[in-house]
Design an enzyme around this catalytic site. Structure first.
Site, PDB file in Angstrom:
ATOM      1  CG  LEU A 184     -36.280 -12.585   2.811  1.00 49.61           C
ATOM      2  CD1 LEU A 184     -37.187 -13.806   2.745  1.00 49.61           C
ATOM      3  CD2 LEU A 184     -36.792 -11.523   1.825  1.00 49.61           C
ATOM      4  CE  LYS A 226     -21.716  -7.014   8.070  1.00 45.78           C
ATOM      5  NZ  LYS A 226     -21.802  -8.061   7.097  1.00 45.78           N
ATOM      6  CE  LYS A 257     -18.985  -7.164  -5.076  1.00 45.76           C
ATOM      7  NZ  LYS A 257     -18.336  -7.458  -3.874  1.00 45.76           N
ATOM      8  CB  CYS A 285     -20.499  -3.387  -0.499  1.00 44.99           C
ATOM      9  SG  CYS A 285     -18.803  -3.901  -0.319  1.00 44.99           S
ATOM     10  CG  ASP A 294      -2.098   0.835   1.151  1.00 42.94           C
ATOM     11  OD1 ASP A 294      -3.204   0.266   1.248  1.00 42.94           O
ATOM     12  OD2 ASP A 294      -1.971   2.059   0.957  1.00 42.94           O
ATOM     13  CE  LYS A 314     -17.506   0.957  -3.244  1.00 39.69           C
ATOM     14  NZ  LYS A 314     -16.816   0.292  -4.319  1.00 39.69           N
ATOM     15  CE  LYS A 373      -4.965   1.193   5.511  1.00 41.21           C
ATOM     16  NZ  LYS A 373      -5.633   0.933   4.227  1.00 41.21           N
ATOM     17  CG  PHE A 404     -19.016 -12.867  -3.891  1.00 48.22           C
ATOM     18  CD1 PHE A 404     -19.969 -12.092  -4.543  1.00 48.22           C
ATOM     19  CD2 PHE A 404     -18.170 -13.656  -4.665  1.00 48.22           C
ATOM     20  CE1 PHE A 404     -20.080 -12.113  -5.928  1.00 48.22           C
ATOM     21  CE2 PHE A 404     -18.272 -13.674  -6.049  1.00 48.22           C
ATOM     22  CZ  PHE A 404     -19.230 -12.901  -6.687  1.00 48.22           C
TER      23      PHE A 404
HETATM   24  C1  UDX Z   1     -22.012  -7.023   1.233  1.00 50.60           C
HETATM   25  C2  UDX Z   1     -22.205  -8.353   0.500  1.00 50.60           C
HETATM   26  O1  UDX Z   1     -23.031  -9.210   1.316  1.00 50.60           O
HETATM   27  C3  UDX Z   1     -20.880  -9.004   0.205  1.00 50.60           C
HETATM   28  O2  UDX Z   1     -21.067 -10.183  -0.553  1.00 50.60           O
HETATM   29  C4  UDX Z   1     -20.028  -8.009  -0.616  1.00 50.60           C
HETATM   30  O3  UDX Z   1     -18.784  -8.539  -0.893  1.00 50.60           O
HETATM   31  C5  UDX Z   1     -19.869  -6.708   0.153  1.00 50.60           C
HETATM   32  O4  UDX Z   1     -21.168  -6.177   0.461  1.00 50.60           O
HETATM   33  P1  UDX Z   1     -21.467  -6.252   3.724  1.00 50.60           P
HETATM   34  O5  UDX Z   1     -21.597  -4.865   3.202  1.00 50.60           O
HETATM   35  O6  UDX Z   1     -20.324  -6.595   4.599  1.00 50.60           O
HETATM   36  O7  UDX Z   1     -21.425  -7.294   2.502  1.00 50.60           O
HETATM   37  O8  UDX Z   1     -22.769  -6.564   4.580  1.00 50.60           O
HETATM   38  P2  UDX Z   1     -24.096  -7.414   4.459  1.00 50.60           P
HETATM   39  O9  UDX Z   1     -24.116  -8.442   5.505  1.00 50.60           O
HETATM   40  O10 UDX Z   1     -24.367  -7.867   3.089  1.00 50.60           O
HETATM   41  O11 UDX Z   1     -25.176  -6.299   4.883  1.00 50.60           O
HETATM   42  C6  UDX Z   1     -25.295  -5.093   4.134  1.00 50.60           C
HETATM   43  C7  UDX Z   1     -26.361  -4.209   4.737  1.00 50.60           C
HETATM   44  O12 UDX Z   1     -27.653  -4.764   4.573  1.00 50.60           O
HETATM   45  C8  UDX Z   1     -26.216  -3.951   6.254  1.00 50.60           C
HETATM   46  O13 UDX Z   1     -26.461  -2.596   6.518  1.00 50.60           O
HETATM   47  C9  UDX Z   1     -27.293  -4.808   6.881  1.00 50.60           C
HETATM   48  O14 UDX Z   1     -27.767  -4.294   8.098  1.00 50.60           O
HETATM   49  C10 UDX Z   1     -28.376  -4.759   5.806  1.00 50.60           C
HETATM   50  N1  UDX Z   1     -29.276  -5.912   5.812  1.00 50.60           N
HETATM   51  C11 UDX Z   1     -28.792  -7.149   5.520  1.00 50.60           C
HETATM   52  C12 UDX Z   1     -30.629  -5.728   6.080  1.00 50.60           C
HETATM   53  O15 UDX Z   1     -31.090  -4.606   6.341  1.00 50.60           O
HETATM   54  N2  UDX Z   1     -31.455  -6.821   6.041  1.00 50.60           N
HETATM   55  C13 UDX Z   1     -31.013  -8.063   5.756  1.00 50.60           C
HETATM   56  O16 UDX Z   1     -31.839  -8.993   5.744  1.00 50.60           O
HETATM   57  C14 UDX Z   1     -29.630  -8.240   5.496  1.00 50.60           C
END
Ligand code: UDX
Length: 435
Positions: free
Chosen positions: A250, A320, A204, A260, A30, A263, A35, A152
């Protein structure tokens, strides 16, 4: 294999550590020297369960190295993963400056065959551009291949996701590239999808958009539940048993956030527009998502009426559970709004408070959930940390000025909360009134 990972952000660091754990020699590079200095000492800039242990173990075993010299990393490896950030520009378009810079740097330092792997989430056809850029700037006559290998990983369970993926996607053009990637992922014994570069890039974007659509769909159904007095958790359970739908993603709530989904959706909508398709469905997904925060605030106001000078205990600020990430967390907008209305916020989060402190200057940060509840007019749940499930709710009730919980993540059963004497308001489920 000798691997270098360019970009030690979330994806790069997890990917590098996991490949080292599988027995490869990995250099994580990097251009942020501070860092890298920290990482060499085992200081991990992000919170991800198990990552620190993995970094320390593999550094000790000399399988994992950190370097501030991208050129050196390129020269001494056969496979180079590009894992730099692709932030959203004002228009929602992905900013690929970082990718282009790395591609140029790779070209200038190419001393033997290199396999260049696109790991960052990028718009379709970026692989093509990386190839063109390298071909333009290359100095020596050496062969190279570009492959797309999207990640993922979910924050909070990234290491398990890497080690036990549902699938590995490889978009490659030559047999050599394909074989090298298959060899690299062989220890995972996972289902591998081998395809062309553009299809891999689209897998993706399509996957993330589909998951975001699932969340917005259930949030829309939750609104209907609110109107007719049905229970969204029952509806989601009944839907999820259908194998074609599946139970994941769900959970109704305050909407998706993180680095992710928001964006990636913006970028996908933008690319679609650019190639002549108006992706209205995704625009709707995005709109429903942003309305969820307003919905929660509306529910809160229905019970608190005036927000000015009310004390609100907030549980959770990360986007989360199991992460300290607050990027695009719905909680930030919600807290900002409450403060603008004159409410006083007492916030507790098990891990994201150091990051939140930099952003939320007026908030009073608490040492635990009980301190957040003490003397508050309401307890607002914004992240469903496991820790909150085992709270002593009788104690919480005694600490609150009035027994009101507004739960943006549907953590508790309304009937249980009523028995404990709370007025409990959640998303897409009937309100229960405490005594
Ligand atoms: C996501 C994808 O799941 C992953 O495959 C990708 O590589 C990066 O983006 P991440 O952003 O870490 O991963 O979190 P994820 O668990 O998918 O949750 C994303 C958001 O959705 C969170 O804010 C979570 O609170 C929300 N969420 C998820 C809900 O509101 N309801 C759900 O049922 C599931």
């Amino acid at each position: 294999m000798k691997i270098s990972i360019i970009g030690t952000g979330y994806v790069g660091l997890v990917t590098g550590s996991c490949f080292a754990e599988l027995g490869n020699k990995v250099i994580c590079a990097d251009n942020d020297a501070a860092k890298i200095k920290g990482l060499k000492k085992g200081i991990i800039p992000i919170y991800e369960p198990g990552l620190k242990e993995l970094v320390i173990k593999n550094t000790r075993k000399k399988r994992l190295k950190f370097s501030a010299s991208i050129s050196e990393a390129v020269r001494s490896s056969d496979i180079i993963f590009i894992a730099v950030g692709t932030p959203s520009s004002d228009t929602g378009e992905a900013d690929l400056t970082g990718i282009e810079n790395v591609a140029r740097n790779i070209a200038l330092n190419m001393n033997s065959y290199k396999l260049i792997v696109e790991k960052s989430t990028v718009p379709v056809e970026t692989g093509l551009w990386v190839k063109r850029t390298i071909s333009t700037y290359i100095r020596k006559k050496v062969r190279f291949d570009v492959v797309s290998n999207p990640e993922f990983l979910r924050e909070g369970s990234a290491i398990a996701d890497f080690m036990h993926p549902d699938r590995v996607v490889i978009g490659a053009e030559s047999k050599l590239a394909r074989d090298l990637m298959l060899e690299l992922y062989k220890p995972l014994k996972s289902h591998v999808v081998v395809t062309d570069i553009k299809s891999a890039e689209l897998i993706k974007h399509a996957s993330n958009s589909f998951l975001a659509a699932k969340i917005s769909f259930i949030n829309a159904i939750a609104r209907i539940c609110d109107k007719v007095g049905a229970d969204i958790t029952e509806v989601a359970y009944g839907m999820g048993l259908d194998k074609r739908i599946g139970p994941g993603f769900l959970n109704a709530g305050i909407g998706y956030g993180g680095s992710c989904f928001p964006k990636d959706l913006d970028a996908f909508i933008h690319i679609s527009e650019k190639i002549g398709y108006d992706f209205k469905l995704l625009k709707n997904v995005r709109e429903i998502n942003s309305q969820q925060q307003q919905l929660l605030l509306h529910k809160l106001k229905e019970h608190l009426w005036i927000l000015k000078d009310k004390f609100i205990g907030v549980l959770g600020v990360s986007f989360k559970p199991d992460t300290d990430d607050i990027r695009n967390a719905p909680s930030i907008d919600i807290v900002n709004y409450l403060e603008k209305e004159g409410a006083h916020i007492r916030l507790y989060d098990p891990s994201a408070m150091p990051k939140a402190k930099k952003l939320l200057k007026k908030v009073h940060f608490c040492q635990d959930a009980y301190s957040a509840a003490r003397g508050s007019d309401c307890l607002l749940i914004l992240t469903e940390w496991d820790e909150f499930k085992s709270l002593d709710l009788t104690k919480i009730r005694g600490l609150l000025r009035r027994p009101l919980i507004v739960d943006g993540r549907n953590m508790f059963k309304p009937q249980d909360m009523q028995k404990k004497g709370f007025t409990y308001v959640s998303i897409g489920r009937p309100v229960v009134l405490g005594r």
